[in-house]
Design an enzyme around this catalytic site. Sequence first.
Site, PDB file in Angstrom:
ATOM      1  N   THR A  97      63.703  19.042   5.717  1.00  0.00           N
ATOM      2  CA  THR A  97      62.666  19.854   6.381  1.00  0.00           C
ATOM      3  C   THR A  97      62.232  20.990   5.469  1.00  0.00           C
ATOM      4  O   THR A  97      61.037  21.251   5.308  1.00  0.00           O
ATOM      5  CB  THR A  97      63.209  20.475   7.690  1.00  0.00           C
ATOM      6  OG1 THR A  97      63.833  19.475   8.440  1.00  0.00           O
ATOM      7  CG2 THR A  97      62.120  21.160   8.498  1.00  0.00           C
ATOM      8  N   LYS A 136      66.048  26.752   0.155  1.00  0.00           N
ATOM      9  CA  LYS A 136      65.101  27.869   0.166  1.00  0.00           C
ATOM     10  C   LYS A 136      64.820  28.369  -1.257  1.00  0.00           C
ATOM     11  O   LYS A 136      63.724  28.846  -1.554  1.00  0.00           O
ATOM     12  CB  LYS A 136      65.642  28.998   1.055  1.00  0.00           C
ATOM     13  CG  LYS A 136      65.412  28.721   2.523  1.00  0.00           C
ATOM     14  CD  LYS A 136      63.926  28.760   2.795  1.00  0.00           C
ATOM     15  CE  LYS A 136      63.540  28.379   4.168  1.00  0.00           C
ATOM     16  NZ  LYS A 136      62.074  28.347   4.323  1.00  0.00           N
ATOM     17  N   GLY A 149      62.305  25.365  17.829  1.00  0.00           N
ATOM     18  CA  GLY A 149      61.415  26.275  18.571  1.00  0.00           C
ATOM     19  C   GLY A 149      61.281  25.824  20.016  1.00  0.00           C
ATOM     20  O   GLY A 149      61.660  24.699  20.357  1.00  0.00           O
ATOM     21  N   GLY A 204      58.961  29.243  17.086  1.00  0.00           N
ATOM     22  CA  GLY A 204      60.293  29.803  16.843  1.00  0.00           C
ATOM     23  C   GLY A 204      60.328  31.272  17.236  1.00  0.00           C
ATOM     24  O   GLY A 204      59.321  31.836  17.681  1.00  0.00           O
ATOM     25  N   PHE A 205      61.471  31.860  17.047  1.00  0.00           N
ATOM     26  CA  PHE A 205      61.677  33.247  17.460  1.00  0.00           C
ATOM     27  C   PHE A 205      60.749  34.214  16.706  1.00  0.00           C
ATOM     28  O   PHE A 205      59.935  34.918  17.328  1.00  0.00           O
ATOM     29  CB  PHE A 205      63.170  33.555  17.284  1.00  0.00           C
ATOM     30  CG  PHE A 205      63.514  34.968  16.991  1.00  0.00           C
ATOM     31  CD1 PHE A 205      63.216  35.966  17.901  1.00  0.00           C
ATOM     32  CD2 PHE A 205      64.170  35.304  15.808  1.00  0.00           C
ATOM     33  CE1 PHE A 205      63.556  37.290  17.635  1.00  0.00           C
ATOM     34  CE2 PHE A 205      64.510  36.604  15.538  1.00  0.00           C
ATOM     35  CZ  PHE A 205      64.198  37.609  16.441  1.00  0.00           C
ATOM     36  N   ILE A 206      60.780  34.204  15.392  1.00  0.00           N
ATOM     37  CA  ILE A 206      59.938  35.148  14.634  1.00  0.00           C
ATOM     38  C   ILE A 206      58.465  34.741  14.761  1.00  0.00           C
ATOM     39  O   ILE A 206      57.590  35.575  14.997  1.00  0.00           O
ATOM     40  CB  ILE A 206      60.346  35.218  13.144  1.00  0.00           C
ATOM     41  CG1 ILE A 206      61.803  35.665  13.011  1.00  0.00           C
ATOM     42  CG2 ILE A 206      59.424  36.156  12.362  1.00  0.00           C
ATOM     43  CD1 ILE A 206      62.327  35.744  11.584  1.00  0.00           C
ATOM     44  N   TYR A 243      71.377  25.313   2.552  1.00  0.00           N
ATOM     45  CA  TYR A 243      70.263  26.111   3.083  1.00  0.00           C
ATOM     46  C   TYR A 243      69.713  27.034   1.996  1.00  0.00           C
ATOM     47  O   TYR A 243      68.515  27.046   1.710  1.00  0.00           O
ATOM     48  CB  TYR A 243      70.745  26.898   4.302  1.00  0.00           C
ATOM     49  CG  TYR A 243      69.690  27.785   4.908  1.00  0.00           C
ATOM     50  CD1 TYR A 243      68.468  27.266   5.309  1.00  0.00           C
ATOM     51  CD2 TYR A 243      69.917  29.148   5.078  1.00  0.00           C
ATOM     52  CE1 TYR A 243      67.496  28.079   5.864  1.00  0.00           C
ATOM     53  CE2 TYR A 243      68.962  29.967   5.639  1.00  0.00           C
ATOM     54  CZ  TYR A 243      67.736  29.432   6.028  1.00  0.00           C
ATOM     55  OH  TYR A 243      66.789  30.243   6.570  1.00  0.00           O
ATOM     56  N   ASP A 266      54.293  23.117  15.349  1.00  0.00           N
ATOM     57  CA  ASP A 266      55.743  23.202  15.538  1.00  0.00           C
ATOM     58  C   ASP A 266      56.191  21.909  16.198  1.00  0.00           C
ATOM     59  O   ASP A 266      55.562  21.457  17.150  1.00  0.00           O
ATOM     60  CB  ASP A 266      56.070  24.412  16.435  1.00  0.00           C
ATOM     61  CG  ASP A 266      57.526  24.826  16.339  1.00  0.00           C
ATOM     62  OD1 ASP A 266      58.387  23.972  16.571  1.00  0.00           O
ATOM     63  OD2 ASP A 266      57.786  26.008  16.031  1.00  0.00           O
TER      64      ASP A 266
END
Length: 326
Positions: free
Chosen positions: A95, A153, A36, A10-12, A149, A31
């Site tokens: 997920t 989390k 990603g 992914g990005f981070i 979301y 991943d």
Amino acid sequence: MRILVTGGAGFIGSHLCERFLKEGHLVDVIDDLSTGKITNLKNCLSNEKFNFYNDSVINERMMYTLIDKSDIIYHLAAAVGVQLIVEQPVRTIMTNIKGTEIVLDIAKKFQKKVLIASTSEIYGKSEKIPFKEEDDSVLGSTTYSRWSYACSKAIDEFLGLAYHRQFGLPVLIMRFFNTVGERQTGQYGMVIPRFVKAALMGEPLNVYGDGKQSRCFTYVLDVIEGMTALANDPSSFGNVYNIGSTEEISIENLAVKVKEMTESSSEIKYIPYEEAYGQAFDDMRRRIPSLDKIQAQVGYRPKVTLDETLKRIIDFFRKEIMLEKS
Ligand code: UDP
């Protein structure tokens, strides 16, 4: 050290892997490439200290092997992006919760350190600005998918803290505020890559709602600085930290800034939320972190300004667009 990064494509995650390889660590990434991209890892793949596993964190057997080998786990694998959450709420919930459950359960068997990526969405519609880690979450109704979301989390955070309290597992929770930089895609809703790409392509910049809602955007390498500083400090485990910046901008001013910086003639269009998300949408007006806790713990202070961040992202997309055209 041997470091496992879930969601490393992914990005981070991809920026994090580059940093660890530069420091000489062994890095394993798992991943499933659902959001990603393997190209995000192009600077890592040829490094002999790097291994990529195209698999899901839900695959317990694979996770068992990877966690057993690692010294620390950066758990970044998650369904993120408001657009994705609204379109695929089941995937978001499953997920995010199941993946974290598996990571924590196996980490407990081997007593490994776990860093869990969480989100400023947790604060929800709270108006108590700036947001402090111990503040209330003010979440909307379950009839709005976006809150799934934050709720998923929040369960991850509860679970991580519970493993710490009940079993002494070294778990650390990082609440990311809006993180931006090279390689972030606008595909799942993120505003800056969308605006920059639209401005460079001469397409309209779509501002949702009245555009008076604001955010504080943080450059990805500043976020990584915060994450690694916390991970290297044993006394930070068992705690929750905001990681972000306090430089606030409204979304309509962001559109104007991007237009100016790209010298674009794109139109700035105002779009009602219902039209943007295909359903009623509960946005948050302001989202500013208190950085007192992370500052006191590790002296964290973001260094890259929004202007400099935008400049880097614009350069990145200019090159991407040129590559796409060639
Ligand atoms: N937004 C927008 N146009 C877009 C995408 C997003 O105006 O094309 C708005 C969105 O409604 C929100 C803000 O920009 O108010 C930041 O959105 P993003 O999805 O980047 O992050 P969020 O803060 O919602 O997690």
